[in-house]
Write an enzyme that holds these catalytic residues in place. Structure first.
Site, PDB file in Angstrom:
ATOM      1  N   HIS A  75      -0.674   1.393 -11.902  1.00 37.94           N
ATOM      2  CA  HIS A  75       0.067   0.890 -10.405  1.00 37.94           C
ATOM      3  C   HIS A  75      -0.949   0.173  -9.474  1.00 37.94           C
ATOM      4  O   HIS A  75      -0.263  -1.061  -9.282  1.00 37.94           O
ATOM      5  CB  HIS A  75       0.346   2.312  -9.848  1.00 37.94           C
ATOM      6  CG  HIS A  75       1.182   2.005  -8.503  1.00 37.94           C
ATOM      7  ND1 HIS A  75       2.263   1.051  -8.333  1.00 37.94           N
ATOM      8  CD2 HIS A  75       0.660   2.448  -7.202  1.00 37.94           C
ATOM      9  CE1 HIS A  75       2.505   1.163  -7.027  1.00 37.94           C
ATOM     10  NE2 HIS A  75       1.514   1.757  -6.451  1.00 37.94           N
ATOM     11  N   HIS A  99      -5.514   1.147  -2.922  1.00 42.53           N
ATOM     12  CA  HIS A  99      -4.792   1.670  -1.874  1.00 42.53           C
ATOM     13  C   HIS A  99      -4.507   3.211  -1.883  1.00 42.53           C
ATOM     14  O   HIS A  99      -3.865   3.560  -1.022  1.00 42.53           O
ATOM     15  CB  HIS A  99      -3.720   0.650  -1.726  1.00 42.53           C
ATOM     16  CG  HIS A  99      -2.554   0.846  -2.724  1.00 42.53           C
ATOM     17  ND1 HIS A  99      -2.626   0.191  -4.043  1.00 42.53           N
ATOM     18  CD2 HIS A  99      -1.485   1.575  -2.675  1.00 42.53           C
ATOM     19  CE1 HIS A  99      -1.525   0.508  -4.502  1.00 42.53           C
ATOM     20  NE2 HIS A  99      -0.796   1.218  -3.812  1.00 42.53           N
ATOM     21  N   GLU A 103      -5.544   8.350  -0.531  1.00 41.53           N
ATOM     22  CA  GLU A 103      -4.149   9.405  -0.466  1.00 41.53           C
ATOM     23  C   GLU A 103      -4.109  10.435  -1.597  1.00 41.53           C
ATOM     24  O   GLU A 103      -3.931  11.604  -1.346  1.00 41.53           O
ATOM     25  CB  GLU A 103      -3.141   8.609  -0.435  1.00 41.53           C
ATOM     26  CG  GLU A 103      -1.782   9.304  -0.214  1.00 41.53           C
ATOM     27  CD  GLU A 103      -0.564   8.281  -0.053  1.00 41.53           C
ATOM     28  OE1 GLU A 103       0.429   8.469  -0.768  1.00 41.53           O
ATOM     29  OE2 GLU A 103      -0.669   7.274   0.839  1.00 41.53           O
ATOM     30  N   ASP A 104      -4.933  10.020  -2.770  1.00 38.56           N
ATOM     31  CA  ASP A 104      -4.439  10.761  -3.818  1.00 38.56           C
ATOM     32  C   ASP A 104      -5.760  11.448  -4.680  1.00 38.56           C
ATOM     33  O   ASP A 104      -5.617  12.085  -5.509  1.00 38.56           O
ATOM     34  CB  ASP A 104      -3.708   9.946  -5.040  1.00 38.56           C
ATOM     35  CG  ASP A 104      -2.348   9.551  -4.778  1.00 38.56           C
ATOM     36  OD1 ASP A 104      -1.991  10.363  -3.814  1.00 38.56           O
ATOM     37  OD2 ASP A 104      -2.000   8.859  -5.239  1.00 38.56           O
ATOM     38  N   ASP A 191       3.346  -2.917  -3.032  1.00 41.60           N
ATOM     39  CA  ASP A 191       3.345  -1.508  -3.439  1.00 41.60           C
ATOM     40  C   ASP A 191       4.744  -1.063  -3.353  1.00 41.60           C
ATOM     41  O   ASP A 191       5.051  -0.608  -4.701  1.00 41.60           O
ATOM     42  CB  ASP A 191       2.650  -0.538  -2.403  1.00 41.60           C
ATOM     43  CG  ASP A 191       2.702   0.678  -2.819  1.00 41.60           C
ATOM     44  OD1 ASP A 191       2.223   1.116  -3.909  1.00 41.60           O
ATOM     45  OD2 ASP A 191       3.124   1.645  -1.713  1.00 41.60           O
ATOM     46  N   ASP A 310      28.866 -21.891  -3.054  1.00 43.78           N
ATOM     47  CA  ASP A 310      27.236 -21.880  -3.002  1.00 43.78           C
ATOM     48  C   ASP A 310      26.804 -20.679  -3.869  1.00 43.78           C
ATOM     49  O   ASP A 310      25.349 -20.321  -3.764  1.00 43.78           O
ATOM     50  CB  ASP A 310      26.780 -21.805  -1.673  1.00 43.78           C
ATOM     51  CG  ASP A 310      26.843 -20.839  -0.756  1.00 43.78           C
ATOM     52  OD1 ASP A 310      27.923 -19.951  -1.069  1.00 43.78           O
ATOM     53  OD2 ASP A 310      26.306 -20.393   0.260  1.00 43.78           O
TER      54      ASP A 310
END
Length: 799
Positions: A75, A99, A103-104, A191, A310
């Site tokens: 990821h 990132h 958090e994990d 993300d 269009d």
């Protein structure tokens, strides 16, 4: 000269799909793929830093697997590749790889800052979820369960309300972090895009929640930042989960319609290519299809796919600005342009940096065709918006124009200031903050001008009130309307037209706000203020200045309700009983204990935070229990509004005098007194119906009086107000009366639904100072100026 005439390019072509040109697969990317992409624009030193960030992330997530079955490192690697395709710098790529680490896993922001610098750590912090209720949970937590002491019970899972609050806090945290570093929001959108691509691995409930949040927040955010490619794919993915059957049906219909139009599309592309070749312009011509979510919105107004001219547009990419205009001229020489459909966003770029020439022409077979002409750099800005800032900035001084990235950056700074303002004004509620963002910043914008030429961007549907508050709070508080400057007449004077507060502004209008110091916010303003900022400032004003009005309204509502129940209305005994109820230990006291003072109770009744019926439920049993003495049945005893005395005259002993409530006499009226031996004198108008019985039965009780003999403290003046019914009418009437410094002792309102008319009868308490009639006339004039009021007259109901 390149051409894509043999295929139709879809607007929702993703960033990853555009990478197919570089032979990248769409899944299971590797570090080598990332390095191959980033080495095209980053230095060897940057490449080493990216490798170090990958090594830490890979080690931190080692053994963790996503629900899709792929290793967890996949990821962040995919997200980093998305950013590399946008040409984000090394810190942004490293933050993408890292990132999810804080958090994990067990790594902290301090760890990242120490190893990779505060810039990377700050970007990671900006996209890390706000987690106020639960601690960090590593992906390998199950493996550590055996090490957890038996007595340490796991924290209960957060409720749905808690989850919603956490999501709102996360969005607010991310947007405010973006104020310090724009790469935060670019990373968050990448993300979210990859999460949406793998959403099929989640439960149906999670799919719905994530898709809805994407549709309401992240795709509008991408649109506002000019990131059209990311916006289109997010919208389509959310659409496919929120309305799967409709999505599949529309996809089939669009595919069939494009197949039908394919021969025409190829002929148009061929004609455009030939024309560019004759003009000596090196150009790339392609056909471009709206993405499905956009087509779905279009169908709501046009009805059928075949009627959307269009659905397929044509795009011409050239090398320079001059070639854009040259190409436009040749197209108009080839096909007749449609009036009013030529737009020059090169000379007048949108605030997010978007530049292009747009024209609609009557093309082959006299069919309408929409054509866009832009440079390759303009195309990158249109695709990536804010994310193109880093790429284009590096090219300034070479062949790139700095206009687009400067404009996009300026626009971003402007609305970041708006975010900061909301943060100051809405510090308690993340939900309010997110709703404000969704309603004001993420919705479609219009641009209006002040008479000095300043541009103000507002959500579509905004009113002069919204613009006034956008300029300054004080201007908003006293906004009385606006003048729309249309054009200039033959003599050189500006032509204007006045519009009301609830007028819906149109894009491009020149708006001159009209202010009046006697005007102030009312509750009715909330119904046509479009922006959250305006509504919040109106509420703040009302909270500050409406207390006295609500206090008065609350007392009147309770007074009327008590009288309707057969009691005498509000008096000292009622106040004492309310205080008594607050002091008890009961459900009634619990309701009233929320209010610190008796006045707070009346204010709550006025604002309808507390209902009169609830208060009566507690009061009436106590009143009955006290067995209140039945009052003597005297016609006007319910109207005692103060004690008065006669001056030197016929009645000796300076008897107690009361003005009769049944006819409410005021100076200038012809009056007669009725003498009660035990109660004193009641003063009536001489045309009062009540006097007829006294004249027939006890004529001796009547006493001739004149106003010089009476020294009152105040007079009661009932007035009838007829108006077109609307929300907030009664409150506006009460506000005008309160602003005049006059008390309103009673008020009733009746409406006629079929005629949409309202009749308000209010009794005004006029101080007995010099010029009583002038006071009454002034308040009547002010009441006639209230919006929707038809007539205001003194009520003479006893004639």
């Amino acid at each position: 000269m390149a051409t894509n005439s043999d295929k139709v390019m879809n607007e929702s072509t993703s960033v990853a799909q555009t990478m197919r040109k570089r032979d990248f697969p769409l899944s299971r990317m590797t570090l080598e793929d990332l390095l191959k992409e980033t080495q095209q624009y980053l230095t060897p030193h940057d490449m080493e830093r990216i490798k170090s960030a990958y090594d830490l992330a890979n080690q931190a997530h080692k053994g963790a697997v996503r629900r899709s079955g792929e290793p967890y490192i996949q990821h962040p690697l995919e997200v980093a590749l998305l950013l590399a395709g946008m040409r984000i710098d090394a810190d942004g790529i490293m933050a993408a790889l890292l990132h999810d680490v804080v958090e994990d896993t067990d790594y902290s922001l301090e760890d990242l800052s120490e190893q990779f610098g505060p810039g990377v750590a700050n970007i990671v912090d900006g996209v890390t979820k706000f987690d106020a209720l639960a601690g960090k949970q590593a992906p390998n937590e199950k493996d550590k369960a055996a090490e957890t002491p038996a007595e340490a019970e796991p924290a209960p899972p957060p409720s749905l309300v808690d989850k919603r609050r956490l999501r709102s806090e996360t969005v607010r945290k991310m947007l405010l972090a973006m104020a310090e570093d724009p790469r935060v929001v670019v990373l968050k959108l990448a993300d979210r895009l990859h999460n949406m691509r793998t959403l099929s691995a989640m439960s149906p409930t999670q799919q719905q929640n994530t898709a809805r949040e994407t549709s309401e927040i992240y795709s509008p955010l991408a649109r506002r930042l000019g990131m059209a490619i990311v916006q289109a794919e997010l919208e389509d993915l959310a659409f496919s989960y929120l309305e799967p059957e409709k999505y599949l049906r529309l996809a089939r219909e669009v595919e069939e319609e494009v197949r039908k139009r394919q021969p025409y599309i190829e002929r148009v592309c061929q004609s455009l290519n030939e024309e560019m070749k004759r003009a000596g312009i090196r150009a790339e011509v392609c056909a471009w299809q709206k993405h499905l979510a956009s087509i779905n919105r279009k169908l709501m107004s046009s009805g059928e796919i075949g009627q959307i001219h269009d659905l397929i547009s044509f795009r011409i990419l050239v090398d320079t600005d001059n070639e854009c205009y040259l190409a436009l001229g040749h197209i108009h020489a080839l096909w007749r342009p449609k009036d009013g459909r030529i737009k020059d966003f090169i000379a007048n770029p949108k605030l997010n940096g978007y530049q292009s020439l747009h024209t609609t022409v009557f093309g082959l077979d006299n069919r309408l065709a929409e054509i866009q002409i832009r440079t390759h750099d303009m195309q990158r800005t249109a695709d990536y918006g804010l994310a193109s800032y880093w790429y284009l900035k590096e090219r300034v001084g070479k062949e790139a124009s700095p206009n687009s990235w400067r404009l996009s950056y300026r626009e971003m700074v402007a609305w970041i200031e708006q975010l900061r303002e909301w943060q100051r004004e809405l510090p308690q509620s993340a939900d309010e903050f997110v709703e404000a963002v969704k309603g004001d910043i993420f919705q479609e914008q219009i641009f209006v001008f002040t008479p000095k030429g300043e541009v103000k961007d507002l959500p579509r549907g905004s009113t002069p009130l919204d613009m006034a508050y956008r300029i300054h709070t004080d201007i908003g508080d006293h906004c009385a309307g606006a003048r729309i400057i249309t054009n200039m007449d033959d003599s050189g004077h500006l032509v204007t037209r006045l519009v009301p507060l609830d007028y819906e502004l149109k894009g491009g209008e020149i708006v001159d706000i009209v202010t009046n110091r006697t005007v102030h916010p009312t509750r009715d303003w909330l119904s046509f203020a479009r922006t959250a900022a305006a509504r919040n400032k109106i509420r703040r004003y009302l909270k500050t200045y409406e207390r006295e009005i609500n206090l008065q309204l609350g007392r009147e509502r309770l007074d009327l309700a008590l009288k309707a129940s057969g009691t005498a209305g509000i008096n000292e005994r009622i106040d004492e009983l309310l205080q008594q109820i607050r002091a008890e230990n009961s459900s009634a006291s619990a309701t009233l204990k929320k209010y610190a003072t008796l006045d707070d109770i009346y204010v709550a009744l006025g604002r309808e935070d507390l209902y009169v019926e609830n208060v009566l439920e507690y009061l009436l049993p106590l009143l009955r229990a006290q067995s209140e003495q039945a009052q003597e049945g005297e016609e006007c005893s319910d109207g005692l509004n103060g004690h008065y005395h006669l001056g030197e005259g016929e009645v000796s002993g300076r008897s107690l005098v009361k003005l009769a409530r049944c006819c409410c006499p005021i100076p200038g009226d012809s009056i007669v007194g009725v003498l009660h031996p035990s109660k004193g004198m009641y003063v009536h108008r001489s045309d009062c119906r009540v006097l007829r019985r006294y004249r027939d039965q006890t004529p001796g009780a009547l006493v001739e009086l004149n106003w010089l003999q009476i020294e009152p403290e105040y007079y009661m003046a009932p007035v009838n107000i007829v108006a077109h019914d609307r929300s907030g009418l009664l409150r506006d009437v009460a506000a005008v009366v309160a602003d005049a410094g006059i008390n309103m002792t009673a008020v009733t309102s009746t409406t006629n639904a079929s005629l949409q008319k309202a009749v308000i009868t209010a009794t005004l308490e006029i101080p007995a100072v010099e010029g009583v009639l002038d006071q009454i006339e002034r308040i009547l004039r002010r009441l006639r100026q209230v919006k929707n009021v038809v007539s205001v007259e003194r009520a003479l109901s006893s004639k």
